[in-house]
Design a protein around this motif. Structure first.
Motif, PDB file in Angstrom:
ATOM      1  N   HIS A  36     -10.096  -8.221   6.145  1.00 23.29           N
ATOM      2  CA  HIS A  36     -10.695  -7.931   5.076  1.00 23.29           C
ATOM      3  C   HIS A  36     -12.224  -7.980   5.404  1.00 23.29           C
ATOM      4  O   HIS A  36     -13.132  -8.477   4.557  1.00 23.29           O
ATOM      5  N   ALA A  37     -12.649  -7.373   6.394  1.00 22.44           N
ATOM      6  CA  ALA A  37     -14.141  -7.643   7.083  1.00 22.44           C
ATOM      7  C   ALA A  37     -14.963  -7.143   5.934  1.00 22.44           C
ATOM      8  O   ALA A  37     -15.910  -7.471   5.693  1.00 22.44           O
ATOM      9  N   VAL A  38     -14.848  -5.874   5.228  1.00 20.17           N
ATOM     10  CA  VAL A  38     -15.522  -5.416   4.226  1.00 20.17           C
ATOM     11  C   VAL A  38     -15.913  -6.266   3.034  1.00 20.17           C
ATOM     12  O   VAL A  38     -17.009  -6.551   2.680  1.00 20.17           O
ATOM     13  N   ALA A  39     -14.701  -6.667   2.566  1.00 21.07           N
ATOM     14  CA  ALA A  39     -14.651  -7.649   1.162  1.00 21.07           C
ATOM     15  C   ALA A  39     -15.695  -8.959   1.724  1.00 21.07           C
ATOM     16  O   ALA A  39     -16.257  -9.388   1.216  1.00 21.07           O
ATOM     17  N   ASN A  51      -2.201   0.042 -11.682  1.00 14.78           N
ATOM     18  CA  ASN A  51      -1.996   0.586 -10.469  1.00 14.78           C
ATOM     19  C   ASN A  51      -2.840  -0.078  -9.194  1.00 14.78           C
ATOM     20  O   ASN A  51      -3.401   0.856  -8.382  1.00 14.78           O
ATOM     21  N   LEU A  52      -3.028  -1.250  -9.338  1.00 10.16           N
ATOM     22  CA  LEU A  52      -3.715  -1.966  -8.345  1.00 10.16           C
ATOM     23  C   LEU A  52      -2.694  -2.639  -7.323  1.00 10.16           C
ATOM     24  O   LEU A  52      -1.749  -3.213  -7.725  1.00 10.16           O
ATOM     25  N   LYS A  53      -2.998  -2.783  -6.044  1.00  3.25           N
ATOM     26  CA  LYS A  53      -2.268  -3.584  -4.962  1.00  3.25           C
ATOM     27  C   LYS A  53      -3.038  -4.723  -4.540  1.00  3.25           C
ATOM     28  O   LYS A  53      -3.944  -4.457  -3.670  1.00  3.25           O
ATOM     29  N   PRO A  54      -2.894  -6.121  -4.867  1.00  2.61           N
ATOM     30  CA  PRO A  54      -3.585  -7.037  -4.231  1.00  2.61           C
ATOM     31  C   PRO A  54      -3.451  -7.210  -2.797  1.00  2.61           C
ATOM     32  O   PRO A  54      -2.277  -7.064  -2.169  1.00  2.61           O
ATOM     33  N   ARG A  55      -4.397  -7.771  -2.301  1.00  4.72           N
ATOM     34  CA  ARG A  55      -4.172  -7.864  -0.762  1.00  4.72           C
ATOM     35  C   ARG A  55      -5.234  -9.110  -0.395  1.00  4.72           C
ATOM     36  O   ARG A  55      -6.352  -9.060  -0.648  1.00  4.72           O
ATOM     37  N   THR A  56      -4.442  -9.921   0.423  1.00  5.30           N
ATOM     38  CA  THR A  56      -5.535 -11.158   0.808  1.00  5.30           C
ATOM     39  C   THR A  56      -5.170 -11.116   2.463  1.00  5.30           C
ATOM     40  O   THR A  56      -4.309 -10.862   2.887  1.00  5.30           O
ATOM     41  N   SER A  57      -6.252 -11.920   2.945  1.00  9.39           N
ATOM     42  CA  SER A  57      -6.102 -11.994   4.310  1.00  9.39           C
ATOM     43  C   SER A  57      -5.304 -13.243   4.614  1.00  9.39           C
ATOM     44  O   SER A  57      -5.187 -14.202   3.607  1.00  9.39           O
ATOM     45  N   ARG A  58      -4.786 -13.213   5.905  1.00 15.21           N
ATOM     46  CA  ARG A  58      -4.093 -14.497   6.556  1.00 15.21           C
ATOM     47  C   ARG A  58      -5.134 -15.663   6.442  1.00 15.21           C
ATOM     48  O   ARG A  58      -6.318 -15.328   6.558  1.00 15.21           O
ATOM     49  N   ARG A  59      -4.488 -16.866   6.321  1.00 11.71           N
ATOM     50  CA  ARG A  59      -5.330 -17.954   6.307  1.00 11.71           C
ATOM     51  C   ARG A  59      -6.295 -17.942   7.500  1.00 11.71           C
ATOM     52  O   ARG A  59      -5.541 -17.997   8.835  1.00 11.71           O
ATOM     53  N   GLY A  60      -7.560 -18.170   7.496  1.00 12.51           N
ATOM     54  CA  GLY A  60      -8.220 -18.348   8.925  1.00 12.51           C
ATOM     55  C   GLY A  60      -8.482 -16.883   9.559  1.00 12.51           C
ATOM     56  O   GLY A  60      -9.092 -16.863  10.545  1.00 12.51           O
TER      57      GLY A  60
END
Length: 110
Positions: free
Chosen positions: A49-52, A35-44
């Motif tokens: 995802h400032a906290v991560a 039940n996890l939803k992966p998130r990545t930031s856009r390149r550059g």
């Protein structure tokens, strides 16, 4: 470990960078099963995802920089210690109103 300890009932966002391990079939399957939803930031764009990004920056500067681990197990143990003892219990965060993550969870659960 977080999945095992917390057993989330609601969907949880997991922030990560764009490393290949986070686009692998194994990772996608793991997220789906727990039940996890992966998130990545856009390149550059680290602001997504400032906290991560801040966490990984702190980990590198405060713990890993200039260290050479003789084994993977020693590295895992040291990083675990940093997260559980230093980062979660002692390190205060401006986005948590000056509380540590552990203190914030106590206040938020009341």
């Amino acid at each position: 470990m977080a999945v095992w300890r917390r057993r989330p009932k609601e969907r949880v966002l997991v922030h990560s960078d764009q490393g290949s391990q986070y686009s692998s079939d194994d990772w996608i399957r793991f997220c789906s099963q727990h039940n996890l939803k992966p998130r990545t930031s856009r390149r550059g764009n680290c602001w997504d995802h400032a906290v991560a990004e801040s966490f990984f920056s702190s980990l590198k500067k405060e713990r890993i920089k200039r260290r050479i681990y003789m084994t993977r197990e020693l590295a895992k143990a040291d990083i675990f210690d940093y997260i559980k003892v230093v980062y979660n219990r002692r390190r205060r965060h401006s986005h948590l109103n000056g509380l540590s993550p552990d203190q914030f969870e106590v206040v938020a659960s009341k």
